[in-house]
Write a protein that holds these residues in place. Structure first.
Motif, mmCIF file in Angstrom:
data_model
loop_
_atom_site.group_PDB
_atom_site.id
_atom_site.type_symbol
_atom_site.label_atom_id
_atom_site.label_comp_id
_atom_site.label_asym_id
_atom_site.label_seq_id
_atom_site.Cartn_x
_atom_site.Cartn_y
_atom_site.Cartn_z
ATOM 1 N N ARG A 129 1.221 0.729 -9.731
ATOM 2 C CA ARG A 129 0.300 1.813 -9.379
ATOM 3 C C ARG A 129 0.816 3.056 -10.094
ATOM 4 N N THR A 181 0.853 -1.187 0.000
ATOM 5 C CA THR A 181 0.000 0.000 0.000
ATOM 6 C C THR A 181 0.885 1.231 0.000
ATOM 7 N N SER A 221 -3.467 10.120 -8.540
ATOM 8 C CA SER A 221 -3.540 8.704 -8.907
ATOM 9 C C SER A 221 -4.213 8.540 -10.250
ATOM 10 N N ALA A 260 2.851 10.570 -3.970
ATOM 11 C CA ALA A 260 2.362 11.861 -3.484
ATOM 12 C C ALA A 260 2.914 13.055 -4.250
ATOM 13 N N THR A 320 1.198 5.246 -1.781
ATOM 14 C CA THR A 320 0.534 6.316 -2.508
ATOM 15 C C THR A 320 1.587 7.247 -3.077
#
Length: 157
Positions: A107, A75, A96, A79, A77
Motif C-alpha cells: 500500500r 488493513t 494514499s 497517516a 492506513t
C-alpha cells in the motif's frame, strides 16, 4: 477573602482556557521516532516500509510503501511520515496513492512539503505512522536512505 480572590480568578481563567487551542494529538517524541521498529507483525503477516525521498527546489516529496510477503496486507492506513536528518525532523501528512503493481502485498502513500535545509545525498531515516482498522497508531521505521534528486522527466522545459 481578599487573598483568595486573585487565586480564584487565576483558577477560573485557567479553566476557561482548557477548551481553547489545537485539539489534535501531539506527535511522537524524537526518541520514539528513531526507536520505532523496522517491522510490525499483524497475525503472522510481517509489514515493513520502504521510502523514497526526492528533493526538488527545496521541496521534499516522500513516497512510502507498506509491504508484506504474506498474502493479504492487513488493513493499515499510512497517516503521517517523519524524515529524520542530522539536523531536524521533517513531518507531513500522507495521502494514499494507488498501488496497482503489487497484487495486494503493498500500500503506497505520498507526502510533500517545503524542506529548508534538506540536501540531495543526505542520509535520512523515514518513519511512518500507520493506523490499523480500529484506529490504533503504530510507528514503523524504514532503512536509512539517501535523499535523491528528481528524475530528468520531472524537469520543466
Amino acid at each position: 477573602m481578599r487573598r483568595a480572590l486573585p487565586l480564584l480568578v487565576l483558577l477560573l481563567t485557567g479553566v476557561g482556557l482548557v477548551g481553547c487551542g489545537d485539539t489534535s494529538l501531539p506527535g511522537p517524541a524524537a526518541g520514539d521516532v528513531l526507536s520505532a521498529p523496522t517491522q510490525l507483525n499483524f497475525g503472522g503477516r510481517v509489514v515493513q516500509v520502504q521510502a523514497q525521498p526526492v528533493l526538488a527546489a527545496s521541496r521534499l516529496q516522500v513516497t512510502v510503501s507498506l509491504r508484506t510477503r504474506a498474502a493479504g496486507l492487513p488493513t493499515l492506513t499510512p497517516a503521517e511520515v517523519y524524515v529524520v536528518s542530522d539536523g531536524a525532523v521533517w513531518q507531513a501528512p500522507l495521502r494514499s496513492r494507488p498501488s496497482p503493481n503489487c497484487g495486494g502485498l503493498c500500500r503506497s502513500a505520498v507526502a510533500g512539503a517545503a524542506a529548508p535545509g534538506m540536501r540531495v545525498g543526505e542520509r535520512v531515516t523515514v518513519v511512518v505512522r500507520v493506523l490499523d482498522g480500529r484506529g490504533h497508531a503504530y510507528l514503523l521505521r524504514g532503512p536509512a536512505v539517501a535523499v535523491t534528486a528528481p528524475p530528468a522527466a520531472w524537469a520543466r522545459p
